[in-house]
Design a protein around this motif. Structure first.
Motif, PDB file in Angstrom:
ATOM      1  N   THR A  99     -14.680  -8.341  11.947  1.00  0.00           N
ATOM      2  CA  THR A  99     -13.820  -8.469  13.190  1.00  0.00           C
ATOM      3  C   THR A  99     -13.295  -7.394  13.356  1.00  0.00           C
ATOM      4  N   ARG A 100     -12.086  -6.990  14.087  1.00  0.00           N
ATOM      5  CA  ARG A 100     -11.799  -6.187  14.506  1.00  0.00           C
ATOM      6  C   ARG A 100     -10.447  -6.516  14.909  1.00  0.00           C
ATOM      7  N   TYR A 101      -9.018  -5.525  14.815  1.00  0.00           N
ATOM      8  CA  TYR A 101      -7.183  -6.051  14.609  1.00  0.00           C
ATOM      9  C   TYR A 101      -7.343  -4.949  15.721  1.00  0.00           C
ATOM     10  N   VAL A 102      -6.478  -5.753  16.621  1.00  0.00           N
ATOM     11  CA  VAL A 102      -5.843  -4.302  17.991  1.00  0.00           C
ATOM     12  C   VAL A 102      -4.811  -4.959  18.320  1.00  0.00           C
ATOM     13  N   GLN A 103      -3.827  -3.494  18.551  1.00  0.00           N
ATOM     14  CA  GLN A 103      -2.598  -3.721  19.315  1.00  0.00           C
ATOM     15  C   GLN A 103      -2.208  -4.399  20.729  1.00  0.00           C
ATOM     16  N   HIS A 104      -1.538  -4.922  20.500  1.00  0.00           N
ATOM     17  CA  HIS A 104      -1.026  -5.832  22.082  1.00  0.00           C
ATOM     18  C   HIS A 104      -0.076  -4.815  22.834  1.00  0.00           C
ATOM     19  N   ARG A 105       0.451  -4.730  21.884  1.00  0.00           N
ATOM     20  CA  ARG A 105       2.083  -3.386  22.553  1.00  0.00           C
ATOM     21  C   ARG A 105       2.177  -2.784  21.807  1.00  0.00           C
ATOM     22  N   GLY A 106       3.236  -2.119  21.249  1.00  0.00           N
ATOM     23  CA  GLY A 106       3.508  -0.661  20.653  1.00  0.00           C
ATOM     24  C   GLY A 106       4.280  -1.012  19.381  1.00  0.00           C
ATOM     25  N   CYS A 107       4.660  -0.387  18.625  1.00  0.00           N
ATOM     26  CA  CYS A 107       5.611  -0.793  17.347  1.00  0.00           C
ATOM     27  C   CYS A 107       6.815  -0.562  17.493  1.00  0.00           C
ATOM     28  N   LYS A 108       7.192  -1.447  16.505  1.00  0.00           N
ATOM     29  CA  LYS A 108       9.030  -2.572  16.899  1.00  0.00           C
ATOM     30  C   LYS A 108       9.079  -0.963  15.886  1.00  0.00           C
ATOM     31  N   THR A 109      10.696  -0.080  16.287  1.00  0.00           N
ATOM     32  CA  THR A 109      11.292   0.514  14.954  1.00  0.00           C
ATOM     33  C   THR A 109      12.385  -1.003  14.757  1.00  0.00           C
ATOM     34  N   LEU A 147       0.531  -1.706  -0.385  1.00  0.00           N
ATOM     35  CA  LEU A 147       0.275   0.347   0.036  1.00  0.00           C
ATOM     36  C   LEU A 147       1.053   1.148  -0.159  1.00  0.00           C
ATOM     37  N   ILE A 148      -0.291   2.387  -0.429  1.00  0.00           N
ATOM     38  CA  ILE A 148       1.259   3.582  -0.173  1.00  0.00           C
ATOM     39  C   ILE A 148       1.093   4.159   0.424  1.00  0.00           C
ATOM     40  N   CYS A 149       0.864   4.477   1.710  1.00  0.00           N
ATOM     41  CA  CYS A 149       0.693   4.827   2.117  1.00  0.00           C
ATOM     42  C   CYS A 149      -0.342   4.842   4.057  1.00  0.00           C
ATOM     43  N   ILE A 150       0.198   5.512   4.455  1.00  0.00           N
ATOM     44  CA  ILE A 150      -0.378   4.318   5.781  1.00  0.00           C
ATOM     45  C   ILE A 150      -1.934   5.361   6.001  1.00  0.00           C
ATOM     46  N   PRO A 151      -2.404   6.263   5.585  1.00  0.00           N
ATOM     47  CA  PRO A 151      -3.482   6.315   5.565  1.00  0.00           C
ATOM     48  C   PRO A 151      -4.466   5.782   4.388  1.00  0.00           C
ATOM     49  N   LYS A 152      -4.026   4.874   2.941  1.00  0.00           N
ATOM     50  CA  LYS A 152      -4.684   4.043   2.286  1.00  0.00           C
ATOM     51  C   LYS A 152      -4.795   2.716   3.490  1.00  0.00           C
ATOM     52  N   PHE A 153      -3.630   1.840   4.181  1.00  0.00           N
ATOM     53  CA  PHE A 153      -3.411   1.465   5.082  1.00  0.00           C
ATOM     54  C   PHE A 153      -4.872   1.032   5.835  1.00  0.00           C
ATOM     55  N   LYS A 154      -4.943   1.955   6.706  1.00  0.00           N
ATOM     56  CA  LYS A 154      -6.213   2.383   7.222  1.00  0.00           C
ATOM     57  C   LYS A 154      -7.410   2.185   6.724  1.00  0.00           C
ATOM     58  N   ASP A 155      -7.666   2.514   5.506  1.00  0.00           N
ATOM     59  CA  ASP A 155      -8.512   2.973   5.217  1.00  0.00           C
ATOM     60  C   ASP A 155      -8.772   0.890   4.962  1.00  0.00           C
ATOM     61  N   TRP A 156      -7.734   1.102   4.348  1.00  0.00           N
ATOM     62  CA  TRP A 156      -8.455  -1.041   3.676  1.00  0.00           C
ATOM     63  C   TRP A 156      -8.442  -1.496   4.809  1.00  0.00           C
ATOM     64  N   LYS A 157      -7.993  -1.861   6.224  1.00  0.00           N
ATOM     65  CA  LYS A 157      -8.115  -2.224   7.079  1.00  0.00           C
ATOM     66  C   LYS A 157      -9.178  -2.004   8.036  1.00  0.00           C
ATOM     67  N   GLU A 158     -10.026  -1.106   8.151  1.00  0.00           N
ATOM     68  CA  GLU A 158     -11.490  -0.675   8.350  1.00  0.00           C
ATOM     69  C   GLU A 158     -11.946  -1.258   7.591  1.00  0.00           C
ATOM     70  N   LYS A 159     -12.135  -0.976   5.925  1.00  0.00           N
ATOM     71  CA  LYS A 159     -12.898  -2.255   5.105  1.00  0.00           C
ATOM     72  C   LYS A 159     -12.926  -3.209   5.369  1.00  0.00           C
ATOM     73  N   GLU A 160     -11.259  -4.172   5.352  1.00  0.00           N
ATOM     74  CA  GLU A 160     -12.087  -5.402   5.670  1.00  0.00           C
ATOM     75  C   GLU A 160     -12.093  -6.026   7.237  1.00  0.00           C
ATOM     76  N   GLU A 161     -12.354  -4.579   7.753  1.00  0.00           N
ATOM     77  CA  GLU A 161     -12.681  -5.431   9.020  1.00  0.00           C
ATOM     78  C   GLU A 161     -14.523  -5.286   8.918  1.00  0.00           C
ATOM     79  N   LEU A 162     -15.029  -4.325   8.174  1.00  0.00           N
ATOM     80  CA  LEU A 162     -16.216  -4.402   8.618  1.00  0.00           C
ATOM     81  C   LEU A 162     -17.547  -5.344   7.479  1.00  0.00           C
ATOM     82  N   ALA A 163     -16.023  -5.910   6.211  1.00  0.00           N
ATOM     83  CA  ALA A 163     -16.418  -6.939   5.348  1.00  0.00           C
ATOM     84  C   ALA A 163     -16.420  -8.640   6.421  1.00  0.00           C
ATOM     85  N   THR A 164     -15.342  -8.934   7.070  1.00  0.00           N
ATOM     86  CA  THR A 164     -15.174 -10.272   7.343  1.00  0.00           C
ATOM     87  C   THR A 164     -15.528 -10.090   8.952  1.00  0.00           C
TER      88      THR A 164
END
Length: 154
Positions: free
Chosen positions: A43-53, A24-41
């Motif tokens: 489900t919800r996807y949640v973070q258990h911990r922070g990001c890793k650099t 995906l090109i950028c973070i906002p497009k990923f968030k849109d894709w994730k939201e659409k996928e959650e609605l379609a299936t």
């Protein structure tokens, strides 16, 4: 909560061949894709911990199925539990989304298969956007009711 060690998880995912990758090109497009996928299936996807650099300056984030894990009561037992029960399944669901965000794009690895539960709408939280719409409608109704009370119309 760690459900599997990485070798067992990789073996499981390889055996089931359920991983899909998207660039995906950028973070906002990923968030849109994730939201659409959650609605379609349903489900919800949640973070258990922070990001890793990572060493190469990319940022890895992992989202897990919201039904995965065990219910942990944070209260003192003074209130009754919900009639529908907890959304947690006391097991690990292998479904996840892992993102690696670089300076140019986001690569998402998606394991779609849920094991150990059905995707039931009764266990989904109400999305924030819907909560805000409901709150706006309730404020509007309350304002109309207050105005009618002032005019002694009720």
């Amino acid at each position: 909560m760690y459900c599997f060690n990485s070798s067992v998880q990789n073996l499981l995912l390889t055996q089931l061949s359920i991983i899909h990758s998207n660039n995906l090109i950028c973070i906002p497009k990923f968030k849109d894709w994730k939201e659409k996928e959650e609605l379609a299936t349903s489900t919800r996807y949640v973070q258990h911990r922070g990001c890793k650099t990572n060493m190469d300056k990319t940022i890895t984030t992992k989202y897990f199925c919201h039904r995965s894990g065990a219910f942990k009561s944070k209260g003192k037992g003074e209130r009754a539990l919900k009639i529908t029960g907890s959304c947690k399944i006391d097991k690990c669901c292998p479904s996840f989304i892992r993102t690696v965000a670089g300076p140019i794009s986001v690569e998402a690895t998606y394991c779609k298969t849920h094991i150990g539960h059905q995707n039931e709408i009764r266990f989904l939280p109400i999305p924030t956007g819907v909560q805000e719409k409901i709150a706006g409608i309730l404020v509007f109704i309350f304002e109309i009711y207050s105005y009618q009370v002032e005019l002694n119309m009720v």
